[in-house]
Scaffold this active site. Structure first.
Site, short mmCIF file in Angstrom:
data_model
loop_
_atom_site.label_atom_id
_atom_site.label_comp_id
_atom_site.label_asym_id
_atom_site.label_seq_id
_atom_site.Cartn_x
_atom_site.Cartn_y
_atom_site.Cartn_z
N ARG A 78 -35.88 71.46 -4.47
CA ARG A 78 -36.73 71.78 -3.32
C ARG A 78 -35.93 71.65 -2.01
O ARG A 78 -36.20 72.35 -1.05
CB ARG A 78 -37.91 70.80 -3.30
CG ARG A 78 -38.82 70.94 -2.08
CD ARG A 78 -39.84 69.80 -2.08
NE ARG A 78 -40.84 69.97 -1.04
CZ ARG A 78 -41.79 69.08 -0.79
NH1 ARG A 78 -41.86 67.97 -1.52
NH2 ARG A 78 -42.66 69.29 0.17
N HIS A 124 -38.18 71.91 -8.08
CA HIS A 124 -38.65 70.61 -7.59
C HIS A 124 -38.20 69.47 -8.50
O HIS A 124 -38.96 68.56 -8.84
CB HIS A 124 -40.17 70.59 -7.44
CG HIS A 124 -40.68 71.50 -6.38
ND1 HIS A 124 -40.56 72.87 -6.45
CD2 HIS A 124 -41.29 71.24 -5.19
CE1 HIS A 124 -41.09 73.42 -5.37
NE2 HIS A 124 -41.54 72.46 -4.58
N ASP A 139 -43.66 63.82 -2.54
CA ASP A 139 -44.55 64.00 -3.69
C ASP A 139 -44.52 62.79 -4.62
O ASP A 139 -45.46 62.59 -5.41
CB ASP A 139 -44.16 65.25 -4.48
CG ASP A 139 -44.55 66.52 -3.76
OD1 ASP A 139 -45.19 66.43 -2.69
OD2 ASP A 139 -44.21 67.61 -4.24
N ARG A 147 -34.23 76.72 -5.18
CA ARG A 147 -35.46 77.40 -5.61
C ARG A 147 -35.66 78.70 -4.83
O ARG A 147 -36.20 79.69 -5.35
CB ARG A 147 -36.67 76.49 -5.44
CG ARG A 147 -36.95 76.10 -3.99
CD ARG A 147 -38.29 75.43 -3.81
NE ARG A 147 -38.46 74.95 -2.44
CZ ARG A 147 -39.62 74.84 -1.83
NH1 ARG A 147 -40.73 75.18 -2.45
NH2 ARG A 147 -39.70 74.39 -0.60
N GLU A 182 -49.58 75.01 -18.33
CA GLU A 182 -48.16 75.24 -18.65
C GLU A 182 -47.92 75.50 -20.14
O GLU A 182 -47.07 76.32 -20.50
CB GLU A 182 -47.32 74.04 -18.19
CG GLU A 182 -47.26 73.87 -16.68
CD GLU A 182 -48.45 73.11 -16.11
OE1 GLU A 182 -48.51 72.95 -14.88
OE2 GLU A 182 -49.33 72.68 -16.90
#
Length: 309
Positions: free
Chosen positions: A164, A106, A114, A7, A55
């Site tokens: 990530r 991610h 997460d 990323r 989004e």
């Protein structure tokens, strides 16, 4: 693991591209710091659109920009860019075959703490199902940069999957020859072929080197383009090594493993798919999760040994 997350390379590549192409526009859904599109926002604020936590709206805006001759790169977490957004990507970008690039960050269980809701393990499968969509996943930051540049040059919709978590590179930044639709042999071998994509490529290469001590001569192929897959390279490996193991940080249904099986269905050899098998992820440190699900080098060694007895 150590290294630069893909990323990070994505964000920096956008800035380099922005300097070269004034028709490029970047959109994000209130995640610019995380997706690293913040770099582009800082460099080109007039060509950056923060769409907020919306989004689907972002997808429609990107589609509209593409119809006006712009080259939009829209970004969010993979769970949102591919999952929440599927209908909009399918109907607003895929159906009219618009020149929109999707940077999905991610992805996979390496998102870590997460947890399951954010650990997208089905994005490659979803995007493969959209006609005309190019689907890619880089092995390291070096390949990620080259992939972003190639995506700009490609005419049509592109989905790119970024991580990530940082990983030790498998490429030399001074000798990278990335082409959409092409895989690469990282290690030659005759007993079995490991075909991997994304973050596990480094682990697959380390596993093959470890297996050499047990007398196994393993070929390792990095497959950064899931669609269109490098069918010639897959068929060649199948014919020469007779057995294939696929490795991906994704459900084994619908992703790389499925693409490989489809490729050799008419002339089959045993294909053993290694990835996440019909379960959701869980919260925890990225390295520990990769180890738990067997996607580190040790786990890949174990999986290969189980299937070459």
């Amino acid at each position: 693991m150590s290294g630069v997350a893909t990323r990070e390379a994505y964000g920096k590549a956008l800035v380099e591209l922005g300097k070269l192409h004034e028709d490029m526009v970047v959109l994000d859904a209130d995640l610019a710091n995380a997706t690293k599109t913040q770099y582009f926002k800082d460099a080109f604020p007039d060509r950056f659109i923060d769409c907020g936590i919306a989004e689907a709206d972002m997808t429609g805006i990107a589609a509209g920009l593409a119809t006006c001759g712009k080259v939009p790169f829209m970004s969010s977490f993979a769970m949102f860019a591919a999952g929440r957004n599927f209908e909009q990507v399918r109907n607003s970008i895929g159906y009219p075959h618009l020149n929109v690039k999707i940077g999905a960050t991610h992805a996979g269980i390496s998102v870590g703490e997460d947890g399951a809701t954010h650990q997208c393990l089905e994005d490659l499968a979803l995007m493969r199902e959209i006609p005309g969509m190019t689907v890619m996943c880089p092995a390291d930051d070096i390949e990620a940069k080259a992939m972003v540049f190639a995506a700009y040059e490609h005419e049509g919709p592109v989905f790119m999957r970024f991580s990530r978590f940082g990983v030790e590179p498998v490429h030399d930044e001074n000798n990278i020859n990335f082409q959409i639709g092409k895989g690469e042999v990282l290690r030659n071998g005759t007993d079995l072929t490991i075909i991997a994509t994304g973050l596990p490529v480094r682990a697959a290469l380390d596993a093959a080197n470890a297996l050499a001590a047990d007398g196994l001569d393993i070929r390792v192929i990095n497959m950064p383009t899931i669609k269109p897959i490098d069918a010639d390279l897959v068929k060649k490996a199948a014919a020469e090594t007779k057995r294939i193991v696929t490795v991906e940080e994704h459900w084994i249904a619908g992703g790389l493993g499925s693409a490989v099986l489809e490729t050799i269905a008419e002339n089959p050899v045993p294909v053993y798919r290694h990835g996440i098998n019909d379960v959701f992820g869980e919260s925890g440190p990225a390295a520990e999760l990769l180890a738990k699900y067997g996607l580190d080098a040790e786990g890949i060694v174990k999986f290969v040994k189980e299937h070459v007895k």
